[in-house]
Design an enzyme around this catalytic site. Structure first.
Site, mmCIF file in Angstrom:
data_model
loop_
_atom_site.group_PDB
_atom_site.id
_atom_site.type_symbol
_atom_site.label_atom_id
_atom_site.label_comp_id
_atom_site.label_asym_id
_atom_site.label_seq_id
_atom_site.Cartn_x
_atom_site.Cartn_y
_atom_site.Cartn_z
ATOM 1 N N ARG A 9 0.838 -1.227 0.000
ATOM 2 C CA ARG A 9 0.000 0.000 0.000
ATOM 3 C C ARG A 9 0.860 1.260 0.000
ATOM 4 O O ARG A 9 0.515 2.270 0.620
ATOM 5 C CB ARG A 9 -0.963 0.038 1.192
ATOM 6 C CG ARG A 9 -1.864 -1.121 1.316
ATOM 7 C CD ARG A 9 -2.855 -1.270 0.172
ATOM 8 N NE ARG A 9 -3.532 -2.541 0.329
ATOM 9 C CZ ARG A 9 -3.124 -3.667 -0.264
ATOM 10 N NH1 ARG A 9 -2.110 -3.663 -1.117
ATOM 11 N NH2 ARG A 9 -3.760 -4.796 -0.051
ATOM 12 N N SER A 45 -10.170 0.286 4.217
ATOM 13 C CA SER A 45 -9.296 0.007 5.369
ATOM 14 C C SER A 45 -8.694 1.305 5.894
ATOM 15 O O SER A 45 -8.080 2.057 5.146
ATOM 16 C CB SER A 45 -8.163 -0.938 4.966
ATOM 17 O OG SER A 45 -8.697 -2.201 4.679
ATOM 18 N N GLU A 87 -3.781 3.879 6.524
ATOM 19 C CA GLU A 87 -3.803 3.606 5.081
ATOM 20 C C GLU A 87 -4.555 4.741 4.377
ATOM 21 O O GLU A 87 -4.179 5.162 3.297
ATOM 22 C CB GLU A 87 -4.497 2.265 4.807
ATOM 23 C CG GLU A 87 -4.523 1.936 3.321
ATOM 24 C CD GLU A 87 -5.005 0.525 3.014
ATOM 25 O OE1 GLU A 87 -4.685 -0.405 3.778
ATOM 26 O OE2 GLU A 87 -5.705 0.369 1.997
HETATM 27 C C1 LIG Z 1 -15.610 -0.254 0.207
HETATM 28 C C2 LIG Z 1 -14.132 -0.114 -0.028
HETATM 29 C C3 LIG Z 1 -13.358 -1.240 -0.233
HETATM 30 C C4 LIG Z 1 -11.978 -1.116 -0.451
HETATM 31 N N1 LIG Z 1 -11.240 -2.250 -0.645
HETATM 32 C C5 LIG Z 1 -9.926 -2.126 -0.882
HETATM 33 C C6 LIG Z 1 -9.127 -3.294 -1.119
HETATM 34 O O1 LIG Z 1 -9.606 -4.425 -1.123
HETATM 35 N N2 LIG Z 1 -7.797 -3.117 -1.339
HETATM 36 C C7 LIG Z 1 -7.226 -1.886 -1.373
HETATM 37 O O2 LIG Z 1 -6.014 -1.784 -1.612
HETATM 38 N N3 LIG Z 1 -7.964 -0.769 -1.149
HETATM 39 C C8 LIG Z 1 -9.280 -0.855 -0.914
HETATM 40 N N4 LIG Z 1 -10.014 0.261 -0.689
HETATM 41 C C9 LIG Z 1 -9.360 1.576 -0.711
HETATM 42 C C10 LIG Z 1 -9.359 2.261 -2.086
HETATM 43 O O3 LIG Z 1 -10.417 1.760 -2.865
HETATM 44 C C11 LIG Z 1 -8.047 2.053 -2.848
HETATM 45 O O4 LIG Z 1 -6.954 2.584 -2.145
HETATM 46 C C12 LIG Z 1 -8.102 2.695 -4.240
HETATM 47 O O5 LIG Z 1 -6.945 2.323 -4.941
HETATM 48 C C13 LIG Z 1 -8.166 4.211 -4.204
HETATM 49 O O6 LIG Z 1 -8.442 4.670 -5.505
HETATM 50 P P1 LIG Z 1 -9.121 6.092 -5.728
HETATM 51 O O7 LIG Z 1 -9.188 6.375 -7.164
HETATM 52 O O8 LIG Z 1 -10.366 6.204 -4.964
HETATM 53 O O9 LIG Z 1 -8.005 7.003 -5.034
HETATM 54 P P2 LIG Z 1 -8.208 8.304 -4.156
HETATM 55 O O10 LIG Z 1 -8.823 7.949 -2.841
HETATM 56 O O11 LIG Z 1 -8.876 9.360 -4.956
HETATM 57 O O12 LIG Z 1 -6.689 8.695 -3.914
HETATM 58 C C14 LIG Z 1 -5.876 7.876 -3.102
HETATM 59 C C15 LIG Z 1 -4.471 8.485 -3.066
HETATM 60 O O13 LIG Z 1 -3.901 8.419 -4.371
HETATM 61 C C16 LIG Z 1 -3.565 9.713 -4.842
HETATM 62 N N5 LIG Z 1 -3.867 9.758 -6.265
HETATM 63 C C17 LIG Z 1 -5.077 9.588 -6.878
HETATM 64 N N6 LIG Z 1 -4.923 9.698 -8.218
HETATM 65 C C18 LIG Z 1 -3.628 9.973 -8.458
HETATM 66 C C19 LIG Z 1 -2.869 10.233 -9.634
HETATM 67 N N7 LIG Z 1 -3.431 10.251 -10.849
HETATM 68 N N8 LIG Z 1 -1.543 10.494 -9.499
HETATM 69 C C20 LIG Z 1 -0.951 10.495 -8.279
HETATM 70 N N9 LIG Z 1 -1.616 10.257 -7.130
HETATM 71 C C21 LIG Z 1 -2.935 9.996 -7.219
HETATM 72 C C22 LIG Z 1 -4.430 10.690 -4.037
HETATM 73 O O14 LIG Z 1 -3.845 11.981 -3.948
HETATM 74 C C23 LIG Z 1 -4.478 9.975 -2.690
HETATM 75 O O15 LIG Z 1 -3.304 10.224 -1.936
HETATM 76 C C24 LIG Z 1 -11.386 0.167 -0.462
HETATM 77 C C25 LIG Z 1 -12.182 1.307 -0.272
HETATM 78 C C26 LIG Z 1 -13.538 1.179 -0.065
HETATM 79 C C27 LIG Z 1 -14.364 2.411 0.134
#
Ligand SMILES: Cc1cc2nc3c(=O)[nH]c(=O)nc-3n(C[C@H](O)[C@H](O)[C@H](O)COP(=O)(O)OP(=O)(O)OC[C@H]3O[C@@H](n4cnc5c(N)ncnc54)[C@H](O)[C@@H]3O)c2cc1C
Length: 288
Positions: free
Chosen positions: A165, A213, A283
């Site tokens: 992560r 998480s 996380e």
């Molecule tokens: C119901 C639920 C279940 C989940 N299950 C999992 C799981 O099984 N495994 C897991 O790993 N995670 C899980 N997550 C967490 C989350 O879905 C992941 O971390 C996902 O990868 C985040 O993607 P996002 O587009 O929403 O990122 P965001 O939340 O929008 O951003 C996350 C981080 O990445 C950065 N970021 C976003 N886009 C870019 C870019 N283009 N360039 C540089 N930095 C960037 C942001 O600034 C921030 O720091 C879960 C979340 C929820 C709500």
């Protein structure tokens, strides 16, 4: 000029629905737009905050004046078909739902364990998202990104610093595009995905706004187990609490505020520290 909106309600841009107002959010449509925004960040001294679908992000209450950049207008992808594999060249705003549809259509393996994660490609790459022992960096070939000086860089997986992560992009860099390599499979991938999604639905509180998480799993032990043993499963501060279904998932019961979430996290860190001598690491990404 890159498109933007002013006075945007940030709680609508994260899945836990907590946060104040962004003074301005930009919506780049190309890598050149990203370069332009990085230059604006350099000139203004404002921190650039990339936003995917906000499923791992929480915002502070009040007015935030960072250089917010949404990837919601970067949703193009190309499919490069080879004899035994396929390469998906996906812009940062392409969702995992779209990738899952491609994977099902071409019956590809390597992505199935990740398919239920609510993510954009950019957010997943930045977080090195993973599930069931798989992570996005298992299938990444290369990433095209913009550094803090506005240089467009293409890095192969081997050149990128990443771990559990964690990636170097959490410190610096805007991900524009990722190339994902997936093998054509002889197994029934749509059926496997269906089963994995069923399992996910059973374990996670998907009926309430959440940011997934909250803490990373410390070495060899799950954060959810530690939180549960410390009595925090179902524990609430105001309208924010740890889910009854999954102790490591913080959920918003209605009118949750950032101040309540902060208190909840501090309580968890303190209790787990006292009971187990373990320092929990967040996380979720907090934007203050
Ligand atoms: C119901 C639920 C279940 C989940 N299950 C999992 C799981 O099984 N495994 C897991 O790993 N995670 C899980 N997550 C967490 C989350 O879905 C992941 O971390 C996902 O990868 C985040 O993607 P996002 O587009 O929403 O990122 P965001 O939340 O929008 O951003 C996350 C981080 O990445 C950065 N970021 C976003 N886009 C870019 C870019 N283009 N360039 C540089 N930095 C960037 C942001 O600034 C921030 O720091 C879960 C979340 C929820 C709500």
């Amino acid at each position: 000029m890159v498109d933007y909106e002013e006075n945007v309600n940030l709680s609508k841009l994260c899945t836990i629905r907590i946060g104040g107002t962004a003074k301005k959010i930009y919506f780049p449509k190309s890598v050149d737009d990203i370069v332009q925004l990085v230059k604006i960040s350099q000139d203004s001294g404002k921190k650039i905050v990339p936003l995917g679908i906000g499923s791992n992000t929480v915002f502070k209450d009040g007015v935030l004046d960072h250089l917010f950049v949404s990837t919601s207008q970067l949703k193009r992808y190309e499919i490069e078909e080879h004899k035994e594999h396929i390469i998906i060249k996906a812009e940062a705003g392409v969702s995992f739902k779209t990738l899952t549809n491609i994977v099902k259509k071409y019956n590809l393996e390597g992505f199935e364990k990740l398919s239920g994660i609510p993510a954009s490609v950019g957010g997943a790459v930045a977080m090195n998202a993973g599930a069931y022992g798989a992570e996005i960096f298992d299938i990444i070939e290369q990433v095209e990104w913009v550094d803090k000086n506005g240089m467009i860089i293409v890095s192969s997986r081997e050149e990128i610093e990443y771990g559990y992560r964690y990636t170097q992009f959490q410190r610096e860099g805007f991900i524009y595009r990722a190339d994902i390599k997936l093998k054509k499979s002889s197994r029934n991938i749509p059926d496997i995905i269906k089963e994995l999604l069923k399992e996910r639905n059973k374990k996670q509180p998907l009926d309430l706004p959440t940011s997934g998480s909250t803490f990373k799993n410390p070495d060899g032990i799950s954060a959810g187990y530690l939180l549960e043993k410390a009595g925090l499963k179902g524990y609430k501060v105001g309208d924010v609490g740890f889910s009854e279904k999954h102790a490591n998932f913080a959920v918003n019961y209605g009118q949750g505020r950032y101040s309540q979430l902060k208190k909840l996290l501090e309580t968890a860190e303190k209790l787990v520290g006292e009971y187990f001598g373990i320092k929990l690491e967040k996380e979720i990404r907090i934007v203050e």
